[in-house]
Design a protein around this motif. Structure first.
Motif, PDB file in Angstrom:
ATOM      1  N   VAL A   1       0.840  -1.202   0.000  1.00 12.54           N
ATOM      2  CA  VAL A   1       0.000   0.000   0.000  1.00 12.54           C
ATOM      3  C   VAL A   1       0.873   1.250   0.000  1.00 12.54           C
ATOM      4  N   PHE A   2       1.902   1.242   0.851  1.00  7.36           N
ATOM      5  CA  PHE A   2       2.802   2.395   0.923  1.00  7.36           C
ATOM      6  C   PHE A   2       3.469   2.652  -0.419  1.00  7.36           C
ATOM      7  N   MET A   3       3.987   1.605  -1.054  1.00  6.98           N
ATOM      8  CA  MET A   3       4.721   1.784  -2.307  1.00  6.98           C
ATOM      9  C   MET A   3       3.802   2.251  -3.426  1.00  6.98           C
ATOM     10  N   TYR A   4       2.573   1.758  -3.424  1.00 12.55           N
ATOM     11  CA  TYR A   4       1.614   2.197  -4.449  1.00 12.55           C
ATOM     12  C   TYR A   4       1.344   3.695  -4.321  1.00 12.55           C
ATOM     13  N   ILE A   5       1.082   4.140  -3.092  1.00  6.30           N
ATOM     14  CA  ILE A   5       0.812   5.563  -2.855  1.00  6.30           C
ATOM     15  C   ILE A   5       2.059   6.397  -3.144  1.00  6.30           C
ATOM     16  N   TYR A   6       3.210   5.908  -2.709  1.00  4.70           N
ATOM     17  CA  TYR A   6       4.473   6.634  -2.879  1.00  4.70           C
ATOM     18  C   TYR A   6       4.776   6.868  -4.359  1.00  4.70           C
ATOM     19  N   LEU A   7       4.634   5.817  -5.163  1.00  5.57           N
ATOM     20  CA  LEU A   7       4.987   5.933  -6.576  1.00  5.57           C
ATOM     21  C   LEU A   7       3.938   6.681  -7.389  1.00  5.57           C
ATOM     22  N   LYS A   8       2.683   6.565  -7.019  1.00  8.28           N
ATOM     23  CA  LYS A   8       1.608   7.120  -7.842  1.00  8.28           C
ATOM     24  C   LYS A   8       1.208   8.544  -7.445  1.00  8.28           C
ATOM     25  N   TYR A   9       1.307   8.861  -6.142  1.00  7.65           N
ATOM     26  CA  TYR A   9       0.731  10.127  -5.690  1.00  7.65           C
ATOM     27  C   TYR A   9       1.718  11.095  -5.029  1.00  7.65           C
TER      28      TYR A   9
ATOM     29  N   LYS B   1       5.297  13.385  -4.477  1.00 13.30           N
ATOM     30  CA  LYS B   1       6.232  14.180  -5.275  1.00 13.30           C
ATOM     31  C   LYS B   1       7.459  13.352  -5.648  1.00 13.30           C
ATOM     32  N   HIS B   2       7.927  12.546  -4.690  1.00 16.83           N
ATOM     33  CA  HIS B   2       9.078  11.692  -4.964  1.00 16.83           C
ATOM     34  C   HIS B   2       8.776  10.715  -6.098  1.00 16.83           C
ATOM     35  N   GLY B   3       7.569  10.133  -6.073  1.00 16.12           N
ATOM     36  CA  GLY B   3       7.185   9.206  -7.132  1.00 16.12           C
ATOM     37  C   GLY B   3       7.152   9.881  -8.488  1.00 16.12           C
ATOM     38  N   TYR B   4       6.670  11.122  -8.513  1.00 16.22           N
ATOM     39  CA  TYR B   4       6.654  11.889  -9.769  1.00 16.22           C
ATOM     40  C   TYR B   4       8.075  12.121 -10.275  1.00 16.22           C
ATOM     41  N   GLU B   5       8.984  12.478  -9.372  1.00 15.49           N
ATOM     42  CA  GLU B   5      10.370  12.722  -9.775  1.00 15.49           C
ATOM     43  C   GLU B   5      11.028  11.446 -10.295  1.00 15.49           C
ATOM     44  N   ILE B   6      10.703  10.318  -9.671  1.00 15.81           N
ATOM     45  CA  ILE B   6      11.235   9.044 -10.143  1.00 15.81           C
ATOM     46  C   ILE B   6      10.786   8.776 -11.572  1.00 15.81           C
ATOM     47  N   SER B   7       9.508   9.040 -11.862  1.00 16.71           N
ATOM     48  CA  SER B   7       8.978   8.819 -13.207  1.00 16.71           C
ATOM     49  C   SER B   7       9.663   9.718 -14.236  1.00 16.71           C
ATOM     50  N   VAL B   8       9.862  10.982 -13.882  1.00 16.94           N
ATOM     51  CA  VAL B   8      10.480  11.925 -14.812  1.00 16.94           C
ATOM     52  C   VAL B   8      11.927  11.538 -15.092  1.00 16.94           C
ATOM     53  N   VAL B   9      12.658  11.191 -14.048  1.00 22.32           N
ATOM     54  CA  VAL B   9      14.053  10.771 -14.229  1.00 22.32           C
ATOM     55  C   VAL B   9      14.121   9.512 -15.086  1.00 22.32           C
ATOM     56  N   GLY B  10      13.166   8.594 -14.875  1.00 22.28           N
ATOM     57  CA  GLY B  10      13.129   7.379 -15.677  1.00 22.28           C
ATOM     58  C   GLY B  10      12.853   7.641 -17.142  1.00 22.28           C
ATOM     59  N   GLU B  11      12.013   8.637 -17.423  1.00 19.29           N
ATOM     60  CA  GLU B  11      11.705   8.969 -18.813  1.00 19.29           C
ATOM     61  C   GLU B  11      12.885   9.661 -19.494  1.00 19.29           C
ATOM     62  N   SER B  12      13.483  10.634 -18.823  1.00 12.78           N
ATOM     63  CA  SER B  12      14.621  11.360 -19.403  1.00 12.78           C
ATOM     64  C   SER B  12      15.313  12.171 -18.321  1.00 12.78           C
ATOM     65  N   GLN B  13      16.578  11.871 -18.100  1.00  7.55           N
ATOM     66  CA  GLN B  13      17.333  12.639 -17.106  1.00  7.55           C
ATOM     67  C   GLN B  13      17.536  14.081 -17.561  1.00  7.55           C
ATOM     68  N   ASN B  14      17.674  14.283 -18.854  1.00 12.92           N
ATOM     69  CA  ASN B  14      17.844  15.657 -19.355  1.00 12.92           C
ATOM     70  C   ASN B  14      16.585  16.490 -19.115  1.00 12.92           C
ATOM     71  N   THR B  15      15.433  15.880 -19.346  1.00  8.20           N
ATOM     72  CA  THR B  15      14.174  16.578 -19.068  1.00  8.20           C
ATOM     73  C   THR B  15      14.054  16.892 -17.588  1.00  8.20           C
ATOM     74  N   ALA B  16      14.443  15.928 -16.757  1.00  9.02           N
ATOM     75  CA  ALA B  16      14.375  16.130 -15.307  1.00  9.02           C
ATOM     76  C   ALA B  16      15.252  17.309 -14.887  1.00  9.02           C
ATOM     77  N   ARG B  17      16.447  17.362 -15.433  1.00 14.35           N
ATOM     78  CA  ARG B  17      17.337  18.483 -15.091  1.00 14.35           C
ATOM     79  C   ARG B  17      16.755  19.804 -15.590  1.00 14.35           C
ATOM     80  N   TYR B  18      16.148  19.776 -16.771  1.00 13.65           N
ATOM     81  CA  TYR B  18      15.607  20.993 -17.360  1.00 13.65           C
ATOM     82  C   TYR B  18      14.506  21.592 -16.498  1.00 13.65           C
ATOM     83  N   ILE B  19      13.685  20.751 -15.876  1.00 18.95           N
ATOM     84  CA  ILE B  19      12.585  21.270 -15.051  1.00 18.95           C
ATOM     85  C   ILE B  19      12.993  21.443 -13.587  1.00 18.95           C
TER      86      ILE B  19
END
Length: 369
Positions: free
Chosen positions: A221-229, A231-249
Protein backbone atom coordinates in the motif's frame (compact mmCIF):
# COMPACT_ATOMS: atom_id res chain seq x y z
CA UNK A 1 17.81 6.57 -73.84
CA UNK A 2 15.84 3.45 -72.96
CA UNK A 3 13.89 3.13 -69.75
CA UNK A 4 15.05 0.43 -67.44
CA UNK A 5 12.58 -1.36 -65.30
CA UNK A 6 13.48 -1.92 -61.67
CA UNK A 7 11.44 -3.46 -58.96
CA UNK A 8 11.45 -3.10 -55.22
CA UNK A 9 9.64 -5.55 -53.05
CA UNK A 10 8.12 -4.51 -49.75
CA UNK A 11 8.63 -6.80 -46.77
CA UNK A 12 5.89 -9.32 -46.06
CA UNK A 13 5.19 -7.75 -42.67
CA UNK A 14 6.48 -5.11 -40.28
CA UNK A 15 6.25 -4.62 -36.53
CA UNK A 16 4.58 -1.53 -35.13
CA UNK A 17 4.42 -0.37 -31.52
CA UNK A 18 0.85 -0.18 -30.25
CA UNK A 19 -0.54 3.13 -29.06
CA UNK A 20 -2.30 1.37 -26.25
CA UNK A 21 -4.22 -1.87 -25.87
CA UNK A 22 -7.45 -1.87 -23.81
CA UNK A 23 -6.91 -3.60 -20.47
CA UNK A 24 -9.50 -6.30 -21.19
CA UNK A 25 -7.83 -7.14 -24.51
CA UNK A 26 -4.40 -7.21 -22.89
CA UNK A 27 -5.77 -9.52 -20.18
CA UNK A 28 -7.23 -11.81 -22.84
CA UNK A 29 -3.86 -11.98 -24.63
CA UNK A 30 -2.12 -12.95 -21.39
CA UNK A 31 -4.81 -15.52 -20.58
CA UNK A 32 -4.43 -17.10 -24.02
CA UNK A 33 -0.68 -17.29 -23.47
CA UNK A 34 -1.21 -19.21 -20.22
CA UNK A 35 -3.61 -21.64 -21.95
CA UNK A 36 -1.11 -22.14 -24.77
CA UNK A 37 1.65 -22.75 -22.22
CA UNK A 38 -0.45 -25.38 -20.42
CA UNK A 39 -1.09 -27.17 -23.72
CA UNK A 40 2.63 -27.21 -24.56
CA UNK A 41 3.45 -28.40 -21.02
CA UNK A 42 0.92 -31.24 -21.43
CA UNK A 43 2.59 -32.34 -24.67
CA UNK A 44 6.05 -32.18 -23.08
CA UNK A 45 4.84 -34.11 -20.04
CA UNK A 46 3.39 -36.95 -22.11
CA UNK A 47 6.46 -37.06 -24.38
CA UNK A 48 9.07 -37.13 -21.61
CA UNK A 49 7.37 -39.00 -18.76
CA UNK A 50 4.23 -40.65 -20.08
CA UNK A 51 2.30 -39.17 -17.14
CA UNK A 52 -1.25 -37.90 -17.49
CA UNK A 53 -0.90 -34.10 -17.73
CA UNK A 54 -4.26 -33.59 -16.01
CA UNK A 55 -2.95 -35.45 -12.97
CA UNK A 56 0.22 -33.38 -13.10
CA UNK A 57 -1.75 -30.13 -13.06
CA UNK A 58 -3.97 -31.43 -10.26
CA UNK A 59 -0.81 -32.20 -8.30
CA UNK A 60 0.41 -28.63 -8.81
CA UNK A 61 -2.83 -27.28 -7.37
CA UNK A 62 -2.65 -29.74 -4.48
CA UNK A 63 0.95 -28.70 -3.79
CA UNK A 64 -0.17 -25.10 -3.35
CA UNK A 65 -3.60 -25.46 -1.75
CA UNK A 66 -3.86 -29.07 -0.56
CA UNK A 67 -3.62 -28.32 3.17
CA UNK A 68 -3.81 -25.23 5.34
CA UNK A 69 -0.07 -25.52 5.96
CA UNK A 70 0.60 -25.48 2.23
CA UNK A 71 -1.61 -22.42 1.85
CA UNK A 72 0.30 -20.55 4.55
CA UNK A 73 3.62 -21.59 3.00
CA UNK A 74 2.36 -20.30 -0.35
CA UNK A 75 1.33 -16.98 1.21
CA UNK A 76 4.73 -16.72 2.92
CA UNK A 77 6.55 -17.34 -0.37
CA UNK A 78 4.28 -14.82 -2.07
CA UNK A 79 4.91 -12.22 0.64
CA UNK A 80 8.70 -12.55 0.57
CA UNK A 81 8.91 -12.44 -3.22
CA UNK A 82 6.53 -9.47 -3.29
CA UNK A 83 8.61 -7.65 -0.66
CA UNK A 84 11.78 -7.87 -2.74
CA UNK A 85 9.83 -6.94 -5.88
CA UNK A 86 8.54 -3.81 -4.15
CA UNK A 87 12.12 -2.99 -3.21
CA UNK A 88 13.51 -3.04 -6.74
CA UNK A 89 10.52 -1.31 -8.35
CA UNK A 90 11.37 2.35 -7.52
CA UNK A 91 14.88 1.87 -8.90
CA UNK A 92 13.63 0.15 -12.06
CA UNK A 93 11.01 2.82 -12.65
CA UNK A 94 13.87 5.34 -12.48
CA UNK A 95 15.77 3.18 -15.02
CA UNK A 96 18.40 2.34 -12.42
CA UNK A 97 18.94 -1.38 -12.93
CA UNK A 98 19.34 -2.61 -9.37
CA UNK A 99 20.42 -6.23 -9.82
CA UNK A 100 21.78 -6.29 -6.26
CA UNK A 101 18.60 -7.02 -4.30
CA UNK A 102 19.91 -10.49 -3.45
CA UNK A 103 22.91 -9.02 -1.65
CA UNK A 104 20.88 -6.24 -0.03
CA UNK A 105 18.47 -8.82 1.42
CA UNK A 106 21.38 -10.89 2.74
CA UNK A 107 23.05 -7.87 4.34
CA UNK A 108 19.77 -6.89 6.00
CA UNK A 109 19.41 -10.45 7.25
CA UNK A 110 23.02 -10.46 8.45
CA UNK A 111 22.39 -7.29 10.49
CA UNK A 112 19.34 -8.97 12.04
CA UNK A 113 21.41 -12.07 12.80
CA UNK A 114 24.13 -10.00 14.48
CA UNK A 115 21.58 -8.32 16.73
CA UNK A 116 20.02 -11.66 17.71
CA UNK A 117 23.36 -13.27 18.50
CA UNK A 118 25.21 -10.38 20.13
CA UNK A 119 22.30 -8.68 21.91
CA UNK A 120 19.88 -11.56 22.44
CA UNK A 121 20.75 -11.98 26.11
CA UNK A 122 21.42 -8.31 26.83
CA UNK A 123 18.27 -6.47 25.77
CA UNK A 124 14.56 -6.95 26.52
CA UNK A 125 12.90 -8.68 23.59
CA UNK A 126 10.84 -5.64 22.55
CA UNK A 127 13.89 -3.39 22.46
CA UNK A 128 15.87 -6.11 20.69
CA UNK A 129 13.28 -6.34 17.90
CA UNK A 130 13.28 -2.55 17.50
CA UNK A 131 17.08 -2.67 17.23
CA UNK A 132 16.85 -5.46 14.65
CA UNK A 133 14.42 -3.44 12.55
CA UNK A 134 16.65 -0.37 12.59
CA UNK A 135 19.81 -2.39 11.90
CA UNK A 136 18.34 -4.31 8.97
CA UNK A 137 16.92 -1.18 7.33
CA UNK A 138 20.18 0.74 7.72
CA UNK A 139 22.31 -2.18 6.50
CA UNK A 140 20.19 -2.75 3.38
CA UNK A 141 20.08 0.99 2.65
CA UNK A 142 23.85 1.39 2.99
CA UNK A 143 24.48 -1.60 0.74
CA UNK A 144 22.32 0.01 -1.95
CA UNK A 145 23.77 3.47 -1.30
CA UNK A 146 27.29 2.47 -2.38
CA UNK A 147 26.47 1.79 -6.07
CA UNK A 148 24.02 4.73 -6.05
CA UNK A 149 26.77 7.20 -5.10
CA UNK A 150 29.10 5.88 -7.77
CA UNK A 151 26.34 6.05 -10.37
CA UNK A 152 25.30 9.57 -9.38
CA UNK A 153 28.83 10.99 -9.24
CA UNK A 154 30.88 8.92 -11.70
CA UNK A 155 28.15 7.44 -13.92
CA UNK A 156 29.36 3.89 -13.35
CA UNK A 157 27.49 0.89 -14.74
CA UNK A 158 24.93 0.15 -12.02
CA UNK A 159 24.06 -3.28 -13.44
CA UNK A 160 27.58 -4.66 -13.01
CA UNK A 161 28.18 -2.75 -9.76
CA UNK A 162 25.07 -4.02 -7.99
CA UNK A 163 25.61 -7.53 -9.37
CA UNK A 164 29.13 -7.65 -7.96
CA UNK A 165 27.82 -6.41 -4.60
CA UNK A 166 25.76 -9.60 -4.43
CA UNK A 167 28.89 -11.72 -4.32
CA UNK A 168 30.43 -9.57 -1.62
CA UNK A 169 27.26 -9.96 0.46
CA UNK A 170 27.23 -13.73 -0.04
CA UNK A 171 30.84 -14.04 1.08
CA UNK A 172 30.22 -11.88 4.15
CA UNK A 173 27.39 -14.19 5.18
CA UNK A 174 29.64 -17.22 4.56
CA UNK A 175 32.38 -15.66 6.69
CA UNK A 176 30.13 -14.90 9.66
CA UNK A 177 28.55 -18.34 9.38
CA UNK A 178 32.00 -19.62 10.35
CA UNK A 179 32.49 -17.01 13.08
CA UNK A 180 29.11 -17.71 14.71
CA UNK A 181 28.82 -21.41 13.81
CA UNK A 182 26.77 -23.48 16.23
CA UNK A 183 27.72 -26.12 17.10
CA UNK A 184 31.41 -25.56 16.51
CA UNK A 185 32.70 -27.26 13.40
CA UNK A 186 29.28 -27.34 11.71
CA UNK A 187 30.03 -24.44 9.39
CA UNK A 188 26.53 -23.05 9.91
CA UNK A 189 24.88 -20.79 12.46
CA UNK A 190 21.92 -23.04 13.19
CA UNK A 191 18.70 -21.83 14.81
CA UNK A 192 19.45 -18.70 16.84
CA UNK A 193 18.25 -18.43 20.45
CA UNK A 194 16.05 -21.56 20.35
CA UNK A 195 15.56 -21.60 24.13
CA UNK A 196 14.44 -18.04 24.88
CA UNK A 197 13.48 -17.14 21.28
CA UNK A 198 15.10 -13.73 21.69
CA UNK A 199 14.66 -11.70 18.54
CA UNK A 200 12.03 -13.99 17.06
CA UNK A 201 9.23 -11.89 15.58
CA UNK A 202 5.89 -12.48 17.36
CA UNK A 203 3.40 -15.07 16.18
CA UNK A 204 -0.04 -13.59 15.47
CA UNK A 205 -3.27 -15.59 15.86
CA UNK A 206 -1.25 -18.80 16.05
CA UNK A 207 0.12 -18.33 12.53
CA UNK A 208 3.89 -18.04 12.17
CA UNK A 209 3.83 -16.17 8.87
CA UNK A 210 0.88 -13.84 9.46
CA UNK A 211 3.05 -10.94 10.67
CA UNK A 212 5.29 -11.23 7.61
CA UNK A 213 2.25 -11.14 5.32
CA UNK A 214 0.74 -8.10 7.06
CA UNK A 215 4.03 -6.19 6.93
CA UNK A 216 4.41 -6.84 3.20
CA UNK A 217 0.77 -5.88 2.62
CA UNK A 218 1.40 -2.55 4.36
CA UNK A 219 4.54 -2.04 2.25
CA UNK A 220 2.52 -2.70 -0.90
CA UNK A 221 0.00 0.00 0.00
CA UNK A 222 2.80 2.39 0.92
CA UNK A 223 4.72 1.78 -2.31
CA UNK A 224 1.61 2.20 -4.45
CA UNK A 225 0.81 5.56 -2.86
CA UNK A 226 4.47 6.63 -2.88
CA UNK A 227 4.99 5.93 -6.58
CA UNK A 228 1.61 7.12 -7.84
CA UNK A 229 0.73 10.13 -5.69
CA UNK A 230 3.84 11.53 -3.99
CA UNK A 231 6.23 14.18 -5.28
CA UNK A 232 9.08 11.69 -4.96
CA UNK A 233 7.18 9.21 -7.13
CA UNK A 234 6.65 11.89 -9.77
CA UNK A 235 10.37 12.72 -9.78
CA UNK A 236 11.23 9.04 -10.14
CA UNK A 237 8.98 8.82 -13.21
CA UNK A 238 10.48 11.92 -14.81
CA UNK A 239 14.05 10.77 -14.23
CA UNK A 240 13.13 7.38 -15.68
CA UNK A 241 11.71 8.97 -18.81
CA UNK A 242 14.62 11.36 -19.40
CA UNK A 243 17.33 12.64 -17.11
CA UNK A 244 17.84 15.66 -19.35
CA UNK A 245 14.17 16.58 -19.07
CA UNK A 246 14.37 16.13 -15.31
CA UNK A 247 17.34 18.48 -15.09
CA UNK A 248 15.61 20.99 -17.36
CA UNK A 249 12.59 21.27 -15.05
CA UNK A 250 14.79 21.62 -11.99
CA UNK A 251 14.93 18.10 -10.56
CA UNK A 252 18.20 17.17 -8.84
CA UNK A 253 18.87 13.86 -10.60
CA UNK A 254 21.76 12.85 -8.33
CA UNK A 255 19.60 13.40 -5.26
CA UNK A 256 16.76 11.35 -6.74
CA UNK A 257 19.10 8.46 -7.60
CA UNK A 258 20.59 8.33 -4.11
CA UNK A 259 17.25 8.77 -2.34
CA UNK A 260 15.53 6.11 -4.43
CA UNK A 261 18.28 3.56 -3.92
CA UNK A 262 18.22 4.22 -0.18
CA UNK A 263 14.53 3.30 -0.23
CA UNK A 264 15.15 0.26 -2.40
CA UNK A 265 17.89 -1.04 -0.12
CA UNK A 266 15.86 -0.30 3.02
CA UNK A 267 12.94 -2.43 1.82
CA UNK A 268 15.39 -5.21 0.92
CA UNK A 269 16.69 -4.91 4.47
CA UNK A 270 13.15 -5.42 5.76
CA UNK A 271 12.89 -8.55 3.62
CA UNK A 272 16.09 -9.83 5.27
CA UNK A 273 14.60 -9.05 8.69
CA UNK A 274 11.42 -11.00 7.92
CA UNK A 275 13.33 -13.97 6.49
CA UNK A 276 15.66 -14.26 9.49
CA UNK A 277 13.61 -12.92 12.39
CA UNK A 278 10.20 -14.10 11.26
CA UNK A 279 10.83 -17.22 9.17
CA UNK A 280 13.94 -19.38 9.59
CA UNK A 281 15.58 -17.72 12.65
CA UNK A 282 18.97 -18.31 11.07
CA UNK A 283 20.90 -17.20 8.01
CA UNK A 284 22.76 -18.98 5.23
CA UNK A 285 24.05 -17.91 1.84
CA UNK A 286 20.75 -19.23 0.41
CA UNK A 287 18.46 -17.22 2.67
CA UNK A 288 17.47 -14.84 -0.13
CA UNK A 289 16.70 -17.88 -2.28
CA UNK A 290 17.19 -16.16 -5.62
CA UNK A 291 14.30 -13.78 -4.91
CA UNK A 292 16.46 -10.82 -5.87
CA UNK A 293 16.54 -12.05 -9.47
CA UNK A 294 12.99 -13.42 -9.62
CA UNK A 295 11.76 -10.05 -8.34
CA UNK A 296 13.02 -8.44 -11.54
CA UNK A 297 10.56 -10.55 -13.52
CA UNK A 298 7.71 -9.83 -11.08
CA UNK A 299 8.27 -6.08 -11.24
CA UNK A 300 8.65 -5.99 -15.01
CA UNK A 301 5.59 -8.14 -15.75
CA UNK A 302 3.50 -5.90 -13.47
CA UNK A 303 4.69 -2.75 -15.29
CA UNK A 304 6.04 -1.46 -11.95
CA UNK A 305 2.54 -1.42 -10.44
CA UNK A 306 2.70 -2.67 -6.81
CA UNK A 307 -0.91 -3.88 -6.84
CA UNK A 308 -0.49 -5.91 -10.03
CA UNK A 309 2.70 -7.35 -8.53
CA UNK A 310 0.55 -9.28 -6.07
CA UNK A 311 -0.81 -11.29 -9.00
CA UNK A 312 2.52 -11.85 -10.73
CA UNK A 313 4.24 -12.81 -7.46
CA UNK A 314 1.35 -15.18 -6.69
CA UNK A 315 1.75 -16.86 -10.07
CA UNK A 316 5.46 -17.49 -9.55
CA UNK A 317 4.97 -18.65 -5.94
CA UNK A 318 2.23 -21.02 -7.10
CA UNK A 319 4.42 -22.45 -9.87
CA UNK A 320 7.27 -23.03 -7.43
CA UNK A 321 5.04 -24.79 -4.88
CA UNK A 322 3.38 -26.88 -7.59
CA UNK A 323 6.69 -27.82 -9.18
CA UNK A 324 8.04 -29.12 -5.88
CA UNK A 325 4.92 -31.25 -5.36
CA UNK A 326 5.22 -32.70 -8.86
CA UNK A 327 8.79 -33.76 -8.20
CA UNK A 328 7.73 -35.40 -4.91
CA UNK A 329 4.54 -37.20 -5.98
CA UNK A 330 5.74 -38.52 -9.33
CA UNK A 331 9.32 -39.19 -8.31
CA UNK A 332 10.54 -36.98 -11.10
CA UNK A 333 13.76 -35.05 -11.24
CA UNK A 334 13.38 -31.52 -9.91
CA UNK A 335 14.67 -30.34 -13.28
CA UNK A 336 11.48 -31.57 -14.97
CA UNK A 337 9.28 -29.34 -12.81
CA UNK A 338 11.63 -26.47 -13.60
CA UNK A 339 11.13 -27.19 -17.30
CA UNK A 340 7.36 -26.80 -16.92
CA UNK A 341 7.81 -23.58 -14.96
CA UNK A 342 10.19 -22.26 -17.60
CA UNK A 343 7.75 -23.02 -20.43
CA UNK A 344 4.90 -21.21 -18.68
CA UNK A 345 7.07 -18.18 -17.92
CA UNK A 346 8.35 -18.12 -21.50
CA UNK A 347 4.80 -17.88 -22.85
CA UNK A 348 3.76 -15.27 -20.27
CA UNK A 349 6.77 -13.07 -21.02
CA UNK A 350 6.34 -13.62 -24.75
CA UNK A 351 2.74 -12.43 -24.55
CA UNK A 352 4.01 -8.98 -23.59
CA UNK A 353 5.32 -8.61 -27.14
CA UNK A 354 1.79 -8.91 -28.53
CA UNK A 355 0.48 -6.55 -25.85
CA UNK A 356 2.98 -3.83 -26.77
CA UNK A 357 3.47 -4.47 -30.50
CA UNK A 358 1.44 -5.61 -33.46
CA UNK A 359 2.43 -7.32 -36.69
CA UNK A 360 1.06 -5.71 -39.84
CA UNK A 361 1.09 -7.72 -43.05
CA UNK A 362 1.40 -5.86 -46.34
CA UNK A 363 -1.58 -6.46 -48.61
CA UNK A 364 0.50 -6.65 -51.77
CA UNK A 365 4.00 -6.27 -53.03
CA UNK A 366 4.14 -3.12 -55.08
CA UNK A 367 6.41 -2.94 -58.06
CA UNK A 368 8.08 0.36 -58.76
CA UNK A 369 8.93 0.99 -62.39
Amino acid sequence: MSNKTSSKKEPLFHIVKREGLPWHTATLVRLCSVIAALIVCAIVTMALTGENPIKVYATMIDGAFGTSRRVWNLLQSLAMLLCVSLAVTPAFKMRFWNIGAEGQVLIGGLATTACMILLGNRLPNGLLIVTMIAASIIAGAVWALIPAIFKATLNTNETLFTLMMNYVGIQLVAYFARVWENPKGSGSIGVINPNNQAGWLPVLCGQKYLLNILVVLALTVFMYIYLKYSKHGYEISVVGESQNTARYIGINVKKVIIRTMLLSGAVCGIAGLLLVGGTSHTITTDTAGGRGFTAIMVSWLAKFNPVVMILTAFLLAFLEAGAQQIATDFGLNKSFSDILTGIILFFIIGSEFFVNYEIKFNKSHKEVK
